[in-house]
Design an enzyme around this catalytic site. Structure first.
Site, PDB file in Angstrom:
ATOM      1  CE  LYS A 114      -0.353  -0.362   5.043  1.00  0.00           C
ATOM      2  NZ  LYS A 114      -1.176  -0.861   6.151  1.00  0.00           N
ATOM      3  CE1 TYR A 165      12.098  32.070   2.853  1.00  0.00           C
ATOM      4  CE2 TYR A 165      12.256  29.676   2.783  1.00  0.00           C
ATOM      5  CZ  TYR A 165      12.010  30.882   2.151  1.00  0.00           C
ATOM      6  OH  TYR A 165      11.671  30.886   0.824  1.00  0.00           O
TER       7      TYR A 165
HETATM    8  C1  LIG Z   1      -0.371  -1.787   6.857  1.00  0.00           C
HETATM    9  C2  LIG Z   1      -0.889  -3.079   7.351  1.00  0.00           C
HETATM   10  C3  LIG Z   1      -0.027  -4.161   7.585  1.00  0.00           C
HETATM   11  C4  LIG Z   1       1.476  -4.064   7.480  1.00  0.00           C
HETATM   12  O1  LIG Z   1       1.986  -3.437   8.634  1.00  0.00           O
HETATM   13  P1  LIG Z   1       3.552  -3.317   8.917  1.00  0.00           P
HETATM   14  O2  LIG Z   1       3.620  -2.766  10.289  1.00  0.00           O
HETATM   15  O3  LIG Z   1       4.101  -2.380   7.905  1.00  0.00           O
HETATM   16  O4  LIG Z   1       4.126  -4.663   8.793  1.00  0.00           O
HETATM   17  C5  LIG Z   1      -0.601  -5.373   7.954  1.00  0.00           C
HETATM   18  N1  LIG Z   1      -1.936  -5.508   8.090  1.00  0.00           N
HETATM   19  C6  LIG Z   1      -2.771  -4.482   7.898  1.00  0.00           C
HETATM   20  C7  LIG Z   1      -4.245  -4.678   8.088  1.00  0.00           C
HETATM   21  C8  LIG Z   1      -2.287  -3.230   7.542  1.00  0.00           C
HETATM   22  O5  LIG Z   1      -3.138  -2.205   7.373  1.00  0.00           O
END
Ligand SMILES: *Cc1c(COP(=O)(O)O)cnc(C)c1O
Length: 398
Positions: free
Chosen positions: A64, A293
């Site tokens: 993702k 800045y």
């Molecule tokens: C993002 C996610 C993961 C992966 O999590 P990590 O901490 O990056 O390993 C696993 N399960 C779900 C439901 C997630 O949303």
């Protein structure tokens, strides 16, 4: 497509543009700031996770948010080639992107079924995570419309995250609906939940979540439903709760070579992303000169400042101003003054040989030193995920 695409006047026209695909070939690529993605590290990390969970446990590689900033398509192909059972994304859009790129492996959509997305899910053979009766109804209707075979879905239960998922008490009604006529268009391939505190070193929550999850497995079993893929563990969970691997694990950050913190990182991972730039120019300034800045920094000695074309619009967080360091010639140099949108200033006074064009490493190894993602995250007061996800689109991945 029903209407022809709107074309704007070409910005550059000339022989060098002819025959090139504008989407794939940028007009120019002269920017010295880039993120290097080490595909060998991605493969190594997938194999390290697989070795840790054993050959009978599947790995669902989470890609993702553009593969945590590493490039979802490349990461997905790499993980599948290296043996991942499937992939997980948050959004239907992210799943479609993978399908359009020709990825054929199962793709779980973690973020739920938004009304209007059900036909795309069926058409693209995505595997939705579901927890509400409306999800089931929308999907069953879409499958019926399309004449497709039953669609695999994964049921999610909320055992303590208070985010996505059905409460365990609501499961029996969902299972009964699935046993009905419309339910025949769906096939419960998986049952899952998500840990809230697996990355806490004094985690007292996960055992209770696991117990609830086992209860849900039993609830389904008592109604004759035995989903072949039961899965619970994210990266922290798979490291810290070895008895919770079930049929599949869902690592994200571990595959990119990190943990949610240094202490919960699986041993032997390799960081896949490093970020580099080059010194654009060198300024020699007297003691007392004020930098950037707000004039919040005053030079305490005659100094040589390296100008580096990277700023917060690239995902180099401004709030690291006054703390961040970079590597030049294998030495640490302080970032001076406020980080700006496009440019940062670094102190190269101790490196008299440093010159224009010099390589600057913002994340990763250079020479014998390394700036790791935990260090950057601490300077920015964020978690490591936010660093890699935050490296912005205008930083090319190589
Ligand atoms: C993002 C996610 C993961 C992966 O999590 P990590 O901490 O990056 O390993 C696993 N399960 C779900 C439901 C997630 O949303």
């Amino acid at each position: 497509m029903s209407s022809p695409p709107v074309r704007s006047a070409p910005i550059f026209s000339g022989p060098e543009r002819r025959g090139r695909d504008r989407r794939q070939a940028p007009i120019v690529e002269v920017r010295p700031t880039y993120a290097h993605i080490d595909a060998a590290a991605l493969i190594h990390n997938l194999r390290t996770v697989q070795g840790h969970v054993g050959p009978r446990c599947r790995v669902l590689a989470v890609v993702k948010a553009d593969g945590y900033g590493h490039g979802a398509i490349e990461a997905a192909r790499t993980f599948v080639d290296a043996g991942a059972w499937g992939l997980a994304v948050s959004l239907v859009e992210e799943g479609v992107e993978l399908r359009q790129a020709g990825v054929l492996a199962p793709v779980l959509v973690l973020g739920g079924v938004h009304p209007g997305s059900e036909d795309v899910i069926v058409h693209r053979s995505l595997t939705p995570v579901v927890w509400a009766r409306e999800h089931l109804q929308l999907l069953a209707a879409a499958v019926r419309r399309s004449g497709a075979p039953p669609l695999p879905v994964h049921l999610k239960v909320d055992t303590g995250m208070s985010r996505l998922g059905a409460l365990p008490a609501d499961l029996p009604a969902l299972v009964d609906w699935l046993a009905g006529e419309d339910g025949q268009h769906l096939q419960v391939e998986g049952l899952m939940t998500h840990f809230a505190c697996a990355d806490d070193l004094d985690d007292a929550v996960s055992p209770g979540q696991l117990e609830q999850f086992r209860g849900c497995v039993a609830t389904l079993a008592s109604r004759g439903l035995h989903p072949p893929l039961r899965h619970v563990c994210n990266s922290a969970g798979l490291v810290r709760l070895p008895h919770a691997h079930f049929d599949m694990v869902r690592p994200g950050i571990a595959l990119y070579g990190a943990g949610s913190g240094r202490e919960v990182q699986l041993a032997g991972l390799r960081m896949a992303m490093s970020v580099h730039s080059r010194i654009l120019g060198i300024r020699t300034l007297p003691a007392g000169a004020k930098v950037s800045y707000g004039h919040r920094t005053t030079l305490t000695r005659d100094s040589r400042l390296g100008i580096v074309p990277v700023g917060y619009a690239d995902g180099y967080p401004r709030r690291m101003s006054g703390q961040a360091q970079v590597l030049v010639r294998g030495h640490r140099c302080a970032v001076l003054g406020n980080i700006t949108m496009d440019v940062s200033m670094i102190d190269v006074s101790d490196l008299p040989d440093a010159r224009e064009g010099e390589r600057v490493t913002l994340l990763g190894a250079q020479g014998r030193d390394r700036i790791d993602v935990y260090e950057l995250a601490a300077w920015a007061d964020v978690i490591p995920y936010e660093i890699t996800c935050g490296i912005s689109k205008r930083v090319p991945r190589r």
